[in-house]
Write a protein that holds these residues in place. Sequence first.
Motif, short mmCIF file in Angstrom:
data_model
loop_
_atom_site.label_atom_id
_atom_site.label_comp_id
_atom_site.label_asym_id
_atom_site.label_seq_id
_atom_site.Cartn_x
_atom_site.Cartn_y
_atom_site.Cartn_z
N HIS A 1 0.80 -1.22 0.00
CA HIS A 1 0.00 0.00 0.00
C HIS A 1 0.84 1.28 0.00
CE1 HIS A 1 -3.92 -2.04 0.82
NE2 HIS A 1 -3.08 -2.98 1.21
N ILE A 2 2.11 1.18 0.39
CA ILE A 2 2.94 2.41 0.48
C ILE A 2 4.29 2.28 -0.22
CG2 ILE A 2 1.90 3.09 2.68
CD1 ILE A 2 4.74 2.12 3.89
N ARG A 3 4.50 1.22 -0.99
CA ARG A 3 5.82 0.98 -1.58
C ARG A 3 6.36 2.18 -2.34
NH1 ARG A 3 8.70 -3.55 -2.58
NH2 ARG A 3 6.93 -4.87 -1.97
N HIS A 4 5.50 2.92 -3.02
CA HIS A 4 5.95 4.03 -3.85
C HIS A 4 5.55 5.40 -3.28
CE1 HIS A 4 7.28 1.26 -6.98
NE2 HIS A 4 6.17 0.58 -6.75
N LEU A 5 5.09 5.43 -2.04
CA LEU A 5 4.66 6.69 -1.45
C LEU A 5 5.81 7.67 -1.32
CD1 LEU A 5 2.34 8.32 -0.25
CD2 LEU A 5 2.83 7.27 1.98
N GLY A 6 6.99 7.19 -0.94
CA GLY A 6 8.15 8.07 -0.85
C GLY A 6 8.47 8.71 -2.20
N SER A 7 8.37 7.94 -3.26
CA SER A 7 8.60 8.47 -4.61
C SER A 7 7.54 9.48 -4.99
CB SER A 7 8.61 7.31 -5.61
OG SER A 7 8.82 7.77 -6.92
N TYR A 8 6.27 9.23 -4.61
CA TYR A 8 5.21 10.20 -4.88
C TYR A 8 5.55 11.54 -4.20
CZ TYR A 8 1.98 6.46 -6.44
OH TYR A 8 1.37 5.43 -7.10
N CYS A 9 5.97 11.44 -2.93
CA CYS A 9 6.28 12.66 -2.19
C CYS A 9 7.47 13.39 -2.80
CB CYS A 9 6.55 12.33 -0.73
SG CYS A 9 5.10 11.73 0.16
N LYS A 10 8.48 12.64 -3.23
CA LYS A 10 9.68 13.25 -3.81
C LYS A 10 9.38 13.93 -5.14
CE LYS A 10 14.30 12.08 -5.54
NZ LYS A 10 15.27 10.98 -5.77
N HIS A 11 8.64 13.27 -6.00
CA HIS A 11 8.47 13.76 -7.37
C HIS A 11 7.18 14.56 -7.58
CE1 HIS A 11 11.95 11.51 -8.78
NE2 HIS A 11 11.48 10.43 -8.17
N ASN B 1 9.14 6.86 10.06
CA ASN B 1 10.20 5.94 10.48
C ASN B 1 10.31 4.71 9.59
OD1 ASN B 1 11.25 6.97 13.28
ND2 ASN B 1 9.03 7.21 13.38
N HIS B 2 9.57 4.69 8.50
CA HIS B 2 9.57 3.55 7.60
C HIS B 2 10.63 3.73 6.52
CE1 HIS B 2 8.18 0.43 4.87
NE2 HIS B 2 7.26 0.05 5.75
N THR B 3 11.39 2.69 6.24
CA THR B 3 12.49 2.77 5.28
C THR B 3 12.04 3.28 3.93
OG1 THR B 3 13.57 0.91 6.39
CG2 THR B 3 14.32 1.43 4.16
N PHE B 4 10.85 2.91 3.50
CA PHE B 4 10.39 3.27 2.16
C PHE B 4 9.83 4.69 2.07
CE2 PHE B 4 11.08 -1.09 1.36
CZ PHE B 4 11.03 -1.31 0.00
N THR B 5 9.59 5.33 3.19
CA THR B 5 8.93 6.64 3.16
C THR B 5 9.67 7.73 3.95
OG1 THR B 5 7.52 5.91 5.00
CG2 THR B 5 6.62 5.71 2.78
N MET B 6 10.57 7.37 4.84
CA MET B 6 11.11 8.32 5.81
C MET B 6 11.87 9.48 5.18
SD MET B 6 14.08 5.78 7.33
CE MET B 6 14.48 6.88 8.67
N ASP B 7 12.47 9.29 4.03
CA ASP B 7 13.32 10.33 3.46
C ASP B 7 12.55 11.49 2.85
OD1 ASP B 7 15.63 8.99 4.17
OD2 ASP B 7 15.82 7.95 2.25
#
Length: 278
Positions: free
Chosen positions: A62-72, A89-95
């Motif tokens: 459900h969140i695998r690409h959420l970090g990428s959505y936020c970045k781009h 605190n999740h590796t896929f979203t924290m950055d």
Amino acid sequence: MLRFLSLSSGSCGNCYFLSDGKAGLLIDAGVSVRRLKRILLEHNLGLDSFQAILVTHDHLDHIRHLGSYCKHLRKPVYTTGDLRIALLNHTFTMDYIGGCCIDLPEGSAYRIPLGEDIPEDGCPSVRYFVVPHDATQTVGYFIEWGGHRFFLMTDAGRVTDEALSFACKADSVVIESNYDPGMLIGGPYTHELKMRICQGYGHLSNDECASAITMFWHPGLKNIFLCHLSENNNTPDLAFAAAADALKSIPVGNGVTAKDLTYLQALPRSRPSALFDL
């Protein structure tokens, strides 16, 4: 009129699009930005066709690409306070998620702003409800928008009274129908995984989904979409048949049943659905 599109629905990834034709919401981020862009383009839509993202829980499908959505894309992400902390605190979203997250209020609806040119009464009113699932926290959504009431609940170990209360008011329902009990118990999964799925904090079976339908169906319910079907423990035909039988068991009068009044569709797992007019 609201329009609904499932981009992907299953353990391979989950992502749903809802729009009134002027603006849109995305629910979950289980497909890549590239795939999201391609699927939307197939319907003459772009990445500017949605202005905000809702998150149901913090499992990877459900969140695998959420970090990428936020970045781009830099779209605001609406979720609960507990989920915001987990995502930070999740590796896929924290950055990348820190500047995007907005907490939804507990126990009340929140009108999500979709742009300066869209008046407040034209924006969706969103309320979340908590469901039992083995994530940090898992929520479903009840969305009122343009006179339409939309309900979505995926990844739920059981149907709560609160969830039923919202489904009973909905014009369109998206509900999990994850597994066939016989296929699960007789299948290759370990005993521990089978128990995790079926003991109240995993997923809804076809039978549990069908039972819920008999409890929340009402004459104003226009659409039911079955989501998050298991690849290994279910088939679209089995999920559809269980739900259809439940609808057929509800008499309306003069030989008509609920099945005659409500559109029913099992959403595909790893490919997009049609773009439905709700």
